[in-house]
Design a protein around this motif. Structure first.
Motif, short mmCIF file in Angstrom:
data_model
loop_
_atom_site.label_atom_id
_atom_site.label_comp_id
_atom_site.label_asym_id
_atom_site.label_seq_id
_atom_site.Cartn_x
_atom_site.Cartn_y
_atom_site.Cartn_z
N PRO A 164 0.80 -1.22 0.00
CA PRO A 164 0.00 0.00 0.00
C PRO A 164 0.84 1.28 0.00
O PRO A 164 0.32 2.36 -0.26
CB PRO A 164 -0.85 -0.11 1.28
N TYR A 165 2.14 1.14 0.26
CA TYR A 165 3.02 2.32 0.27
C TYR A 165 3.52 2.67 -1.12
O TYR A 165 3.89 3.82 -1.37
CB TYR A 165 4.19 2.06 1.22
N GLY A 166 3.55 1.68 -2.01
CA GLY A 166 4.00 1.96 -3.37
C GLY A 166 4.40 0.70 -4.11
O GLY A 166 4.61 -0.37 -3.51
N ALA A 167 4.51 0.82 -5.42
CA ALA A 167 4.92 -0.31 -6.26
C ALA A 167 6.38 -0.65 -6.00
O ALA A 167 7.19 0.22 -5.68
CB ALA A 167 4.72 0.03 -7.73
N SER A 168 6.70 -1.93 -6.15
CA SER A 168 8.07 -2.36 -5.92
C SER A 168 8.34 -3.66 -6.65
O SER A 168 7.42 -4.33 -7.12
CB SER A 168 8.33 -2.55 -4.42
N THR A 169 9.61 -3.99 -6.75
CA THR A 169 10.01 -5.25 -7.38
C THR A 169 11.14 -5.89 -6.60
O THR A 169 11.80 -5.22 -5.79
CB THR A 169 10.45 -5.02 -8.85
N ILE A 170 11.33 -7.17 -6.83
CA ILE A 170 12.39 -7.93 -6.16
C ILE A 170 13.40 -8.35 -7.22
O ILE A 170 13.04 -9.02 -8.20
CB ILE A 170 11.80 -9.18 -5.47
N ALA A 171 14.64 -7.94 -7.05
CA ALA A 171 15.66 -8.17 -8.08
C ALA A 171 16.34 -9.52 -7.96
O ALA A 171 16.96 -10.00 -8.91
CB ALA A 171 16.71 -7.06 -8.02
N GLY A 172 16.25 -10.17 -6.79
CA GLY A 172 16.96 -11.43 -6.58
C GLY A 172 18.39 -11.16 -6.15
O GLY A 172 18.94 -10.08 -6.41
N GLY A 173 18.99 -12.11 -5.49
CA GLY A 173 20.33 -11.90 -4.95
C GLY A 173 21.36 -11.50 -5.98
O GLY A 173 22.25 -10.69 -5.70
N ASP A 174 21.25 -12.03 -7.20
CA ASP A 174 22.21 -11.69 -8.24
C ASP A 174 21.68 -10.64 -9.22
O ASP A 174 22.32 -10.34 -10.22
CB ASP A 174 22.64 -12.94 -9.01
N GLY A 175 20.49 -10.11 -8.93
CA GLY A 175 19.93 -9.06 -9.78
C GLY A 175 19.31 -9.54 -11.08
O GLY A 175 18.93 -8.74 -11.93
N SER A 176 19.19 -10.85 -11.23
CA SER A 176 18.72 -11.40 -12.51
C SER A 176 17.20 -11.36 -12.67
O SER A 176 16.69 -11.52 -13.78
CB SER A 176 19.20 -12.85 -12.66
N ARG A 177 16.48 -11.17 -11.59
CA ARG A 177 15.02 -11.13 -11.68
C ARG A 177 14.56 -9.71 -11.98
O ARG A 177 14.83 -8.79 -11.22
CB ARG A 177 14.37 -11.60 -10.38
N PHE A 178 13.86 -9.52 -13.08
CA PHE A 178 13.34 -8.21 -13.43
C PHE A 178 11.85 -8.14 -13.11
O PHE A 178 11.22 -9.17 -12.86
CB PHE A 178 13.63 -7.89 -14.89
#
Length: 203
Positions: A164-178
């Motif tokens: 509810p605070y805002g949109a976000s994403t999870i990049a994964g430990g190595d940053g490979s997840r978009f």
């Protein structure tokens, strides 16, 4: 009506969310989305060692934001990756240069909103947005988050960012997840939501 989207993105995750938020803004009649980057504080050598060179090149066409552009916008969506539960240093340095706007009350009454990313599912997305809100409140901005009318917040089928605070994403430990489809939808919804609120405030 102008909605400014100001972001920092080392590896491109926030850049994708910013682009999607801009699409949301443009879906609102008479709303213009302007995307800007904050200045980089790291040297090219450091960025190369961190494996960020290619992502930086992909964003090189986005102009660097000036402080004046903040005062000219009707609403501002800020995008920052999480750094230990707070905004990144590049964004902090940029905001620390807005003292004149604060003195003049230039941002008072404007809509302010935040999107973020983190490496892990519980990597400080919510604390980053909430602590970012403190700066916006000092500027007298009206805070807009991501309401539960965005149905993607109720998703249980997969791991997903957005709160509810805002949109976000999870990049994964190595940053490979978009950003996933749901996370991009959240950013797009937030962009439209901010534009709609700003539109009501200026009419």
């Amino acid at each position: 009506m102008k909605v400014l989207i100001v972001y920092y993105s080392m590896y491109g995750h926030i850049y994708r969310l910013a682009e999607e938020a801009a699409e949301g803004v443009r879906s609102v009649a008479n709303a213009e989305a302007i995307i800007r980057r904050v200045p980089e504080t790291l040297s090219e050598g450091i960025l190369e060692k961190m494996g960020a060179t290619e992502a930086q090149k992909q964003q090189s066409h986005i102009p660097i934001c000036t402080v004046k552009e903040l005062s000219e916008a009707d609403a501002i969506i800020f995008g920052t990756p999480t750094r230990f539960g707070n905004m990144c240093g590049q964004m902090r340095q940029f905001l620390d240069s807005t003292g004149k706007l604060w003195m003049e009350g230039s941002l008072v009454g404007k809509v302010g909103s935040v999107i973020t990313s983190s490496s892990t599912q519980h990597g400080g997305q919510e604390s980053t947005i909430l602590t970012f809100h403190v700066t916006l409140l000092h500027h007298g901005m009206i805070i807009a988050g991501l309401p539960y009318t965005f149905q993607g917040q109720m998703m249980m089928e997969e791991i997903s960012g957005c709160s509810p605070y805002g949109a976000s994403t999870i990049a994964g430990g190595d940053g490979s997840r978009f950003p996933s489809k749901n996370e991009l939808s959240g950013a797009r919804y937030q962009g439209a939501y901010v534009a709609e609120i700003a539109k009501k405030l200026i009419t």
